[in-house]
Design an enzyme around this catalytic site. Structure first.
Site, mmCIF file in Angstrom:
data_model
loop_
_atom_site.group_PDB
_atom_site.id
_atom_site.type_symbol
_atom_site.label_atom_id
_atom_site.label_comp_id
_atom_site.label_asym_id
_atom_site.label_seq_id
_atom_site.Cartn_x
_atom_site.Cartn_y
_atom_site.Cartn_z
ATOM 1 N N ARG A 1 68.480 1.620 118.276
ATOM 2 C CA ARG A 1 67.855 0.623 119.359
ATOM 3 C C ARG A 1 68.859 -0.149 119.999
ATOM 4 O O ARG A 1 69.849 -0.352 119.579
ATOM 5 C CB ARG A 1 66.672 -0.048 118.530
ATOM 6 C CG ARG A 1 67.375 -1.155 117.572
ATOM 7 C CD ARG A 1 66.056 -1.830 117.056
ATOM 8 N NE ARG A 1 67.040 -2.952 116.053
ATOM 9 C CZ ARG A 1 66.079 -4.066 115.525
ATOM 10 N NH1 ARG A 1 64.511 -3.810 115.561
ATOM 11 N NH2 ARG A 1 66.587 -4.893 114.740
ATOM 12 N N GLU B 1 64.336 -9.362 119.726
ATOM 13 C CA GLU B 1 65.621 -9.940 119.176
ATOM 14 C C GLU B 1 66.634 -9.761 120.078
ATOM 15 O O GLU B 1 67.484 -9.012 119.798
ATOM 16 C CB GLU B 1 65.614 -9.219 117.882
ATOM 17 C CG GLU B 1 64.830 -9.606 116.727
ATOM 18 C CD GLU B 1 64.923 -9.148 115.571
ATOM 19 O OE1 GLU B 1 64.559 -9.617 114.368
ATOM 20 O OE2 GLU B 1 65.473 -7.838 115.444
ATOM 21 N N GLU C 1 58.472 -12.903 112.672
ATOM 22 C CA GLU C 1 58.915 -11.917 111.856
ATOM 23 C C GLU C 1 59.392 -12.490 110.274
ATOM 24 O O GLU C 1 60.093 -13.458 110.082
ATOM 25 C CB GLU C 1 59.732 -11.091 112.200
ATOM 26 C CG GLU C 1 59.416 -10.101 113.324
ATOM 27 C CD GLU C 1 60.644 -8.925 113.726
ATOM 28 O OE1 GLU C 1 61.068 -8.696 112.710
ATOM 29 O OE2 GLU C 1 60.629 -8.582 115.018
ATOM 30 N N GLU D 1 63.453 2.261 109.155
ATOM 31 C CA GLU D 1 62.989 1.139 108.335
ATOM 32 C C GLU D 1 61.953 1.604 107.678
ATOM 33 O O GLU D 1 60.932 0.884 106.985
ATOM 34 C CB GLU D 1 62.454 -0.051 109.338
ATOM 35 C CG GLU D 1 63.676 -0.607 110.011
ATOM 36 C CD GLU D 1 63.244 -1.462 111.072
ATOM 37 O OE1 GLU D 1 63.827 -2.882 110.898
ATOM 38 O OE2 GLU D 1 62.276 -1.448 112.034
ATOM 39 N N PHE E 1 61.835 1.774 104.361
ATOM 40 C CA PHE E 1 61.987 1.137 103.197
ATOM 41 C C PHE E 1 61.587 -0.463 103.259
ATOM 42 O O PHE E 1 61.996 -0.987 102.560
ATOM 43 C CB PHE E 1 63.091 1.404 102.133
ATOM 44 C CG PHE E 1 62.636 3.016 101.644
ATOM 45 C CD1 PHE E 1 61.835 3.325 100.816
ATOM 46 C CD2 PHE E 1 63.723 3.994 102.340
ATOM 47 C CE1 PHE E 1 61.815 4.875 100.409
ATOM 48 C CE2 PHE E 1 63.549 5.294 101.939
ATOM 49 C CZ PHE E 1 62.823 5.596 100.723
#
Length: 647
Positions: free
Chosen positions: A105, A144, A300, A348, A350
């Site tokens: 990303r 972000e 977040e 992601e 976990f």
């Protein structure tokens, strides 16, 4: 706005039969807002120029029918594979010339014309379709910014850097003067000769590197502005935000905060770190300070464990609630998570979520559900102020400049600021952060730690604050360089030397054998025995009272802590970095001099106390009972207990 509660919702990762259950469980948990579409570009535009919105129509319709507002993302944080393949100039380039690939990303350069065109087209299509949707409560730009790639060094970056420098300096002669290019034969004849500070044989020009830091922060901010302009044109009146990341080195959030309608923040303290509650509080106070009179939202957090650390500890029972209430107490008007439903695949998998892999019959979901119900009863706290009489100057320019190579010693800007903040946190003293040059008249005490690179106006502002009756504390490595990283013509500390009543003759950073930690240095005086770390120096007291001196080594007998009368106020200088006990004594003396008391009469390890509006929040972050004294009453707080006391 009303209190937000919810999280990132990624329905594109799930079959439609799950969507109805999602809305049902959201309603059960008291969710009021869902952030939708953050990483959905490939679903929204599966091919260049062909948009598919039907699935998003369905999702927004379901959420609206369930009474859940939508913070709709522009989805520009992760370009789809067709974009990177068809427009290879999108890829960012490292200082070593490596072109970064996809499969992750944030694989885009803010300087790429192709990326900017494609992102703008997507944002416009979203705004045209959903700008007046009844579920829409806010726009969420990108995600972000700069998290993984905050600097790009490719050819597009070089062109943009030159344009930025022309706007900043006007002439190449002015740039040469600012950069000190007479050194090492670096003089430029024209702007076209200038390159980004790429990999080089040895040390780069410090001001060139600093300007590239400034430019890179501004370049990403320009991306945000471009998307926000489209949203405000086509969706007027709907707030625009983008999620910050606490004290993030890559971006100057003072400048960024001016461009959002509400500040939002991502925070992931490590449950295994006993100091994490204090560092989390620092991030919350920074966001409140950035927001000023506007609201801010914890956008977040993780309800339990994350997935990127070497060892990912879960939040213990009650840990999610106490950190959420910490944000609320420190000014947040929303408590959100990444993410709603835990991913079944991908990078992601976990990372914990509000609905874990185990479903709703789990500790995590039950805690989320209980928190949602509790927040539903706390609407009275919305937009209530958090009073603070102490301020810490926080400066990205000094952060970037201090941590360059070829400095007197290696120092962590954030580490030093955090240590000072922690000393106040331990005493239940609430702190605001301020930018250099800010109006300081509301504060009884202002601390300027390692304000390494500051212009004359910022230093004059600190002088004016002290002269008007304030209590000012300045640490070592402050006022050393100006905004162009030139030593102040009047010497170290610049105009603050007269305010502080001291003159710094020579630096003497503490150093041990190669590879070893620097030794400590004892400090003696009326503040009691202190332990200095990282730094000492040869400082002359020229009018200031010497409160403590170095007690060993070549600097034995030289001032370590001084206090000077400056007009109607006082100005303190701290020429070392005391350990935690020492900082406690120094900050205790400063608070007494400024007439500032903590919220608690007696504090305890791991307990914080904050006043918001007419309520006092007491939070025990430890897994054991703690005893504190509030307004003369002894209170016992259970493990991870949160107590809200109305005035």
């Amino acid at each position: 706005m009303t209190l937000w509660f919810g999280g990132d919702y990624n329905p594109e990762q799930w079959p439609r039969e799950v969507w109805d259950e999602d809305v049902r469980l959201m309603r059960r948990a008291g969710v009021t807002v869902a952030t939708v579409g953050v990483f959905s570009w490939a679903q929204l535009e599966p091919e260049d120029g062909r948009f598919e919105f039907e699935w998003l129509d369905d999702v927004l319709g379901r959420l609206h029918a369930g009474g859940i507002g939508v913070d709709l993302a522009t989805a520009t944080a992760s370009p789809p594979p067709w974009a990177l393949r068809g427009y290879p100039d999108i890829a960012p380039v490292t200082a070593d010339g490596v072109r970064l690939g996809g499969g992750s990303r944030q694989h885009y350069s803010p300087h790429s014309p192709s990326y900017r065109r494609l992102a703008g087209r997507l944002v416009r299509a979203l705004a045209e379709r959903y700008g007046s949707h009844p579920a829409l409560v806010a726009w969420h730009v990108n995600n972000e910014f700069g998290c993984h790639v905050s600097r790009c060094y490719g050819e597009h970056a070089a062109v943009a850097f030159r344009a930025w420098l022309r706007a900043r300096y006007g002439t190449v002669d002015a740039l040469n003067a600012a950069w000190g290019t007479a050194f090492w034969s670096q003089r430029y004849a024209n702007f076209d000769e200038i390159e980004p500070p790429r990999a080089a044989p040895t040390l780069l020009n410090p001001t060139q590197v600093l300007d590239f830091d400034r430019f890179s922060s501004d370049a990403l901010l320009d991306l945000h502005r471009a998307e926000a302009a489209i949203l405000r044109e086509l969706s007027p009146g709907v707030p625009v935000t983008t999620n910050f990341m606490g004290p993030f080195r890559g971006l100057d959030y003072w400048r960024w905060a001016e461009e959002v309608d509400l500040v939002s923040d991502d925070s992931y303290p490590d449950p295994a770190d006993p100091d994490s509650p204090a560092t989390a509080a620092l991030g919350r106070d920074l966001m409140r300070s950035l927001a000023g009179d506007r609201p801010w939202v914890l956008m977040e957090q993780a309800p339990s464990a994350v997935n990127w650390r070497l060892r990912n500890a879960p939040k213990p029972p009650g840990g999610n609630r106490v950190l959420s209430m910490q944000a609320l107490a420190r000014g947040a008007d929303g408590i959100m998570y990444f993410q709603w439903r835990q991913a079944a695949s991908g990078a992601e998998t976990f990372h914990s979520a509000m609905v874990p892999h185990g479903g709703p019959d789990t500790r995590v979901y039950r805690e989320v559900e209980a928190l949602g119900a509790e927040l539903g009863e706390l609407g009275w706290v919305e937009r209530q102020p958090v009073p603070a009489r102490v301020a810490i100057v926080f400066d990205w320019t000094s952060w970037w400049a201090l941590e360059q190579p070829s400095r007197p010693t290696a120092l962590s800007y954030l580490g030093i600021v955090t240590d000072w903040y922690r000393a106040f946190w331990d005493r239940s003293v609430t702190v605001d952060f301020v930018r250099p040059g800010a109006d300081l008249s509301a504060y009884s005490l202002v601390v300027a730690p390692v304000l390494f690179a500051a212009d004359a106006a910022a230093l004059d502002g600190l002088h004016a604050y002290a002269a008007s009756g304030g209590t000012l504390a300045v640490t070592f490595q402050s006022g050393v360089l100006d905004e162009s990283l030139h030593v102040h013509s009047s010497g170290y500390l610049g105009p603050l030397a007269a305010t502080l009543g001291v003159r710094v003759e020579e630096f003497a950073p503490l150093a041990g054998p190669p590879g070893a930690e620097p030794p400590d240095i004892p400090v003696d005086g009326e503040l009691g025995p202190l332990t200095g770390r990282l730094w000492s120096e040869y400082t002359h007291a020229e009018g200031a009272d010497v409160l403590a001196t170095f007690a060993a080594g070549d600097v034995a007998g030289w001032p370590a802590v001084t206090r000077n009368t400056a007009g109607a106020g006082t100005a303190w200088y701290v020429a070392t970095h005391p350990d935690a006990d020492g900082l406690g004594r120094v900050t205790g003396a400063l608070l007494a001099a400024a007439g500032v008391d903590g919220v608690l009469d007696r504090c305890a390890d791991g307990v914080e106390a904050i006043v918001r509006g007419d309520a006092t929040f007491l939070l025990n972050h430890r897994g054991e009972e703690r005893q504190v004294v509030w307004r003369g009453d002894e209170l016992v707080l259970g493990p991870r207990e949160v107590r809200i006391l109305k005035q």
